[in-house]
Design an enzyme around this catalytic site. Structure first.
Site, mmCIF file in Angstrom:
data_model
loop_
_atom_site.group_PDB
_atom_site.id
_atom_site.type_symbol
_atom_site.label_atom_id
_atom_site.label_comp_id
_atom_site.label_asym_id
_atom_site.label_seq_id
_atom_site.Cartn_x
_atom_site.Cartn_y
_atom_site.Cartn_z
ATOM 1 N N LYS A 150 0.836 -1.210 0.000
ATOM 2 C CA LYS A 150 0.000 0.000 0.000
ATOM 3 C C LYS A 150 0.865 1.252 0.000
ATOM 4 O O LYS A 150 0.646 2.181 -0.780
ATOM 5 C CB LYS A 150 -0.926 0.001 1.227
ATOM 6 C CG LYS A 150 -1.949 1.107 1.174
ATOM 7 C CD LYS A 150 -2.670 1.286 2.490
ATOM 8 C CE LYS A 150 -1.920 2.255 3.357
ATOM 9 N NZ LYS A 150 -2.539 2.548 4.625
ATOM 10 N N ASP A 169 -6.695 1.452 1.200
ATOM 11 C CA ASP A 169 -6.659 1.739 2.633
ATOM 12 C C ASP A 169 -8.023 1.377 3.214
ATOM 13 O O ASP A 169 -8.858 0.783 2.532
ATOM 14 C CB ASP A 169 -6.271 3.215 2.888
ATOM 15 C CG ASP A 169 -7.442 4.143 2.613
ATOM 16 O OD1 ASP A 169 -8.391 3.724 1.896
ATOM 17 O OD2 ASP A 169 -7.432 5.273 3.116
#
Ligand code: SF4
Length: 243
Positions: A150, A169
């Site tokens: 991420k 997220d």
């Protein structure tokens, strides 16, 4: 002879007429191409200027800020990074800092001991393996301490305009599932699903826009569906209002 040929042609023509072929899977259901396009269009309309909310002046600063943002709000991270970068502006400077110095500066972001180790480890790795510069590929970035997929996607997308994946997220995870663009139970699975359904040139903007949507409207508890411009496209069980 001529008349017979004409008759034959007529028969063939009518034989060609068949019921319309069923629509392809991509044209039906929650992942229908036109539905996905409508969702992206609505996001564009609601958040035309959505950008990363982490304050930064370089890929290095963004990398550090993104590592610090784990389990922490961007607002909180933006409160600590100005002093952190004033004291340790480069990977070289941060590599030389002591851990207690770093811990003290980032204490309020939570998990500060681990985060201090990560950002110093990232500084050292970038110096030794990448000539002091933040690398620009997912494979390289994910070797940097503290930079999982991420974080790497954030840096690649925001600093280098490269879309190697979709940033998933907590907001992107929740809202992509509410909008039925993904069903996965983990961010990793949701990312793979989104990469199949969202056009690649929208991967970066999709994440930014959905993160804004998650903060402002489609919040985790009691989403503000009455204010949501995606409401007619959303069939989520979490809806608090329906038109
Ligand atoms: S309608 Fe409600 S649940 Fe659906 S995307 Fe909008 S705010 Fe979220």
């Amino acid at each position: 002879m001529t008349a017979i040929r004409k008759a034959t042609k007529t028969v063939k023509k009518s034989a060609v007429r068949r019921p319309a072929a069923p629509k392809a899977a991509s044209q039906r259901g929650p992942l229908a191409t036109d539905r996905v396009s409508a969702i992206l269009k609505s996001l564009d309309e609601a958040y035309p200027d959505a950008v990363c909310a982490l304050t930064h002046k370089s890929p290095w600063e963004l990398l550090v800020a993104t590592i610090l943002s784990a389990q922490c709000t961007d607002v909180r991270v933006n409160m600590v990074t100005p002093e952190l970068f004033r004291r340790f502006p480069t990977p070289q400077a941060m590599a030389k800092a002591t851990l207690p110095e770093l811990e003290e500066l980032i204490r309020t972001t939570g998990f500060f001991r681990n985060k201090a180790k990560s950002i110093q480890g990232a500084a050292k790795k970038i110096i030794t393996d990448f000539g002091g510069k933040v690398p620009q590929t997912l494979a390289e970035l994910t070797t940097v301490p503290g930079a999982a997929r991420k974080t790497a996607n954030v840096v690649l997308g925001v600093s280098f305009g490269k879309a190697d994946g979709v940033v998933v997220d907590t907001h992107v995870f929740r809202i992509s599932r509410r909008l039925e663009l993904a069903k996965g139970e983990t961010p990793q699975v949701v990312e793979q699903e989104l990469m199949k359904v969202i056009p690649k040139d929208r991967w970066i903007s999709y994440s930014h826009q959905v993160i804004h949507h998650g903060r402002q409207v489609c919040i985790a508890r009691n989403p503000k569906c009455k204010q949501c411009n995606l409401e007619t496209l959303c069939n989520s069980n979490d809806k608090t209002w329906s038109s």
